[in-house]
Motif scaffolding. Structure first.
Motif, PDB file in Angstrom:
ATOM      1  N   GLU A 131       0.835  -1.200   0.000  1.00  0.00           N
ATOM      2  CA  GLU A 131       0.000   0.000   0.000  1.00  0.00           C
ATOM      3  C   GLU A 131       0.870   1.250   0.000  1.00  0.00           C
ATOM      4  O   GLU A 131       1.880   1.319   0.701  1.00  0.00           O
ATOM      5  CB  GLU A 131      -0.906   0.012   1.233  1.00  0.00           C
ATOM      6  CG  GLU A 131      -1.961  -1.085   1.246  1.00  0.00           C
ATOM      7  CD  GLU A 131      -2.904  -0.960   2.423  1.00  0.00           C
ATOM      8  OE1 GLU A 131      -3.487   0.134   2.601  1.00  0.00           O
ATOM      9  OE2 GLU A 131      -3.037  -1.938   3.167  1.00  0.00           O
ATOM     10  N   TYR A 132       0.437   2.216  -0.794  1.00  0.00           N
ATOM     11  CA  TYR A 132       1.049   3.541  -0.823  1.00  0.00           C
ATOM     12  C   TYR A 132      -0.091   4.541  -0.683  1.00  0.00           C
ATOM     13  O   TYR A 132      -0.833   4.774  -1.635  1.00  0.00           O
ATOM     14  CB  TYR A 132       1.799   3.781  -2.128  1.00  0.00           C
ATOM     15  CG  TYR A 132       2.866   2.744  -2.439  1.00  0.00           C
ATOM     16  CD1 TYR A 132       4.133   2.836  -1.883  1.00  0.00           C
ATOM     17  CD2 TYR A 132       2.597   1.690  -3.308  1.00  0.00           C
ATOM     18  CE1 TYR A 132       5.117   1.899  -2.169  1.00  0.00           C
ATOM     19  CE2 TYR A 132       3.572   0.746  -3.605  1.00  0.00           C
ATOM     20  CZ  TYR A 132       4.832   0.856  -3.041  1.00  0.00           C
ATOM     21  OH  TYR A 132       5.789  -0.081  -3.327  1.00  0.00           O
ATOM     22  N   GLY A 133      -0.230   5.125   0.507  1.00  0.00           N
ATOM     23  CA  GLY A 133      -1.371   5.999   0.727  1.00  0.00           C
ATOM     24  C   GLY A 133      -2.668   5.235   0.514  1.00  0.00           C
ATOM     25  O   GLY A 133      -2.879   4.169   1.102  1.00  0.00           O
ATOM     26  N   ASP A 134      -3.537   5.742  -0.369  1.00  0.00           N
ATOM     27  CA  ASP A 134      -4.811   5.079  -0.660  1.00  0.00           C
ATOM     28  C   ASP A 134      -4.711   4.107  -1.825  1.00  0.00           C
ATOM     29  O   ASP A 134      -5.729   3.557  -2.263  1.00  0.00           O
ATOM     30  CB  ASP A 134      -5.888   6.129  -0.978  1.00  0.00           C
ATOM     31  CG  ASP A 134      -6.213   6.993   0.238  1.00  0.00           C
ATOM     32  OD1 ASP A 134      -6.083   6.488   1.372  1.00  0.00           O
ATOM     33  OD2 ASP A 134      -6.591   8.167   0.055  1.00  0.00           O
ATOM     34  N   TYR A 135      -3.517   3.889  -2.342  1.00  0.00           N
ATOM     35  CA  TYR A 135      -3.321   2.975  -3.470  1.00  0.00           C
ATOM     36  C   TYR A 135      -2.804   1.624  -2.969  1.00  0.00           C
ATOM     37  O   TYR A 135      -1.903   1.566  -2.122  1.00  0.00           O
ATOM     38  CB  TYR A 135      -2.319   3.553  -4.470  1.00  0.00           C
ATOM     39  CG  TYR A 135      -2.828   4.772  -5.198  1.00  0.00           C
ATOM     40  CD1 TYR A 135      -3.516   4.651  -6.412  1.00  0.00           C
ATOM     41  CD2 TYR A 135      -2.621   6.049  -4.680  1.00  0.00           C
ATOM     42  CE1 TYR A 135      -3.974   5.769  -7.078  1.00  0.00           C
ATOM     43  CE2 TYR A 135      -3.084   7.170  -5.344  1.00  0.00           C
ATOM     44  CZ  TYR A 135      -3.761   7.022  -6.537  1.00  0.00           C
ATOM     45  OH  TYR A 135      -4.228   8.142  -7.197  1.00  0.00           O
ATOM     46  N   LEU A 136      -3.378   0.556  -3.495  1.00  0.00           N
ATOM     47  CA  LEU A 136      -2.944  -0.803  -3.169  1.00  0.00           C
ATOM     48  C   LEU A 136      -2.523  -1.503  -4.448  1.00  0.00           C
ATOM     49  O   LEU A 136      -3.281  -1.537  -5.425  1.00  0.00           O
ATOM     50  CB  LEU A 136      -4.064  -1.581  -2.476  1.00  0.00           C
ATOM     51  CG  LEU A 136      -3.736  -3.008  -2.003  1.00  0.00           C
ATOM     52  CD1 LEU A 136      -4.489  -3.337  -0.709  1.00  0.00           C
ATOM     53  CD2 LEU A 136      -4.096  -4.041  -3.090  1.00  0.00           C
ATOM     54  N   LEU A 137      -1.319  -2.071  -4.450  1.00  0.00           N
ATOM     55  CA  LEU A 137      -0.808  -2.795  -5.615  1.00  0.00           C
ATOM     56  C   LEU A 137      -0.724  -4.280  -5.297  1.00  0.00           C
ATOM     57  O   LEU A 137      -0.088  -4.668  -4.303  1.00  0.00           O
ATOM     58  CB  LEU A 137       0.577  -2.284  -6.012  1.00  0.00           C
ATOM     59  CG  LEU A 137       0.645  -1.034  -6.909  1.00  0.00           C
ATOM     60  CD1 LEU A 137       0.117   0.195  -6.187  1.00  0.00           C
ATOM     61  CD2 LEU A 137       2.086  -0.798  -7.368  1.00  0.00           C
ATOM     62  N   ASP A 138      -1.375  -5.080  -6.115  1.00  0.00           N
ATOM     63  CA  ASP A 138      -1.330  -6.542  -6.003  1.00  0.00           C
ATOM     64  C   ASP A 138      -0.438  -7.050  -7.119  1.00  0.00           C
ATOM     65  O   ASP A 138      -0.826  -7.048  -8.294  1.00  0.00           O
ATOM     66  CB  ASP A 138      -2.751  -7.115  -6.122  1.00  0.00           C
ATOM     67  CG  ASP A 138      -2.773  -8.639  -6.092  1.00  0.00           C
ATOM     68  OD1 ASP A 138      -1.705  -9.270  -6.129  1.00  0.00           O
ATOM     69  OD2 ASP A 138      -3.886  -9.205  -6.038  1.00  0.00           O
ATOM     70  N   ARG A 139       0.773  -7.491  -6.767  1.00  0.00           N
ATOM     71  CA  ARG A 139       1.752  -7.868  -7.787  1.00  0.00           C
ATOM     72  C   ARG A 139       1.460  -9.228  -8.417  1.00  0.00           C
ATOM     73  O   ARG A 139       1.941  -9.497  -9.511  1.00  0.00           O
ATOM     74  CB  ARG A 139       3.160  -7.853  -7.188  1.00  0.00           C
ATOM     75  CG  ARG A 139       3.625  -6.448  -6.821  1.00  0.00           C
ATOM     76  CD  ARG A 139       5.077  -6.431  -6.401  1.00  0.00           C
ATOM     77  NE  ARG A 139       5.543  -5.070  -6.207  1.00  0.00           N
ATOM     78  CZ  ARG A 139       6.030  -4.596  -5.071  1.00  0.00           C
ATOM     79  NH1 ARG A 139       6.117  -5.379  -4.022  1.00  0.00           N
ATOM     80  NH2 ARG A 139       6.436  -3.346  -4.982  1.00  0.00           N
ATOM     81  N   ILE A 140       0.705 -10.084  -7.735  1.00  0.00           N
ATOM     82  CA  ILE A 140       0.345 -11.372  -8.316  1.00  0.00           C
ATOM     83  C   ILE A 140      -0.744 -11.174  -9.371  1.00  0.00           C
ATOM     84  O   ILE A 140      -0.635 -11.631 -10.509  1.00  0.00           O
ATOM     85  CB  ILE A 140      -0.133 -12.368  -7.242  1.00  0.00           C
ATOM     86  CG1 ILE A 140       1.009 -12.664  -6.265  1.00  0.00           C
ATOM     87  CG2 ILE A 140      -0.634 -13.662  -7.900  1.00  0.00           C
ATOM     88  CD1 ILE A 140       2.207 -13.351  -6.891  1.00  0.00           C
ATOM     89  N   GLY A 141      -1.790 -10.475  -9.003  1.00  0.00           N
ATOM     90  CA  GLY A 141      -2.887 -10.232  -9.942  1.00  0.00           C
ATOM     91  C   GLY A 141      -2.636  -9.078 -10.882  1.00  0.00           C
ATOM     92  O   GLY A 141      -3.409  -8.854 -11.807  1.00  0.00           O
ATOM     93  N   GLN A 142      -1.541  -8.313 -10.637  1.00  0.00           N
ATOM     94  CA  GLN A 142      -1.213  -7.107 -11.406  1.00  0.00           C
ATOM     95  C   GLN A 142      -2.420  -6.163 -11.457  1.00  0.00           C
ATOM     96  O   GLN A 142      -2.860  -5.718 -12.508  1.00  0.00           O
ATOM     97  CB  GLN A 142      -0.738  -7.456 -12.815  1.00  0.00           C
ATOM     98  CG  GLN A 142       0.616  -8.161 -12.840  1.00  0.00           C
ATOM     99  CD  GLN A 142       1.301  -8.092 -14.175  1.00  0.00           C
ATOM    100  OE1 GLN A 142       0.657  -8.127 -15.223  1.00  0.00           O
ATOM    101  NE2 GLN A 142       2.620  -7.991 -14.170  1.00  0.00           N
TER     102      GLN A 142
END
Length: 231
Positions: A131-142
């Motif tokens: 998570e970066y602030g209100d952003y969430l990155l899912d690297r498996i699901g891209q």
């Protein structure tokens, strides 16, 4: 990761370069101090492997120059034939992050290269979901989520987004981005990079009210800046 190797012996550059490539990274070789210092002003690296004795500007002079000249200085590993304890302490005090004396076993060099790169990239580079602030990155699901909203990105758009968030508040050169995301030379299709930056800026809503913005550094590259509630 992208590594600069500076040594006046081309055989040493080749030896160290093969170690770097075997670990899945890329490298650029420089045979003298001025070539390296010029490159550091126009390009981005994750690690510098530096010899002490080089023509034009030696390793110690490079270390001292970097303190004031290079923004977001990458870690530096000295690899040199100088073995005196005073030389080792002088280099570490001048800003070197590690010091290896020649010759050294390739497996030891590889382990210490990877240790510096892991330390510099931070834990988030290894996480599956971050998570970066209100952003969430899912690297498996891209997949990227902003609040409750899922944002559809292409594979390259996700790679570029991930790279910029991992390196937020760090200026990245065009060459660095092209080689990391597209695995190609920066002089090939720079319009492709500009188009992708524009797309993720729009799709993710990277603007001050959302905590981040992409800043163009003219003649160099891009920087994702943290603002307000970003982080």
């Amino acid at each position: 990761m992208r590594v600069a190797i500076a040594d006046d012996d081309p055989d040493i550059i080749d030896f160290l370069g093969k170690i770097v490539e075997e670990q899945g990274h890329v490298y650029v070789g420089y045979s003298d101090g001025p070539s390296l210092s010029n490159a550091l002003l126009r390009d981005t690296f994750d690690l510098i492997i530096l010899d002490w004795n080089m023509p034009g500007k030696n390793g110690m002079e490079i270390l001292k120059w970097m303190d004031s000249a290079v923004e977001d200085r990458p870690p530096v590993m000295m690899v040199t034939s100088r073995t005196a304890k005073q030389d080792i302490s002088d280099a570490l005090n001048a800003g070197a992050d590690d010091y290896i004396t020649k010759p050294e076993d390739k497996n030891v060099i590889a382990a210490r290269i990877n240790a510096l790169l892991r330390r510099n990239s931070g834990a988030s580079a290894m996480d599956v979901v971050v998570e970066y602030g209100d952003y969430l990155l899912d690297r498996i699901g891209q997949v990227v989520r902003h609040g409750d909203k899922e944002i559809a990105l292409t594979a390259k758009e996700f790679e570029l987004t991930d790279l910029m968030f991992r390196n937020r508040d760090r200026t990245l050169s065009r060459r660095y981005i092209m080689e990391t995301v597209w695995r190609t030379n920066a002089h090939l299709a720079t319009r492709t990079l500009d188009m992708h930056v524009s797309r993720i800026r729009s799709k993710l809503g990277l603007k001050p009210e959302n905590g981040f913005r992409i800043f163009t550094v003219f003649g160099y590259g891009y920087r994702l800046e943290t603002l307000g509630n970003g982080g």
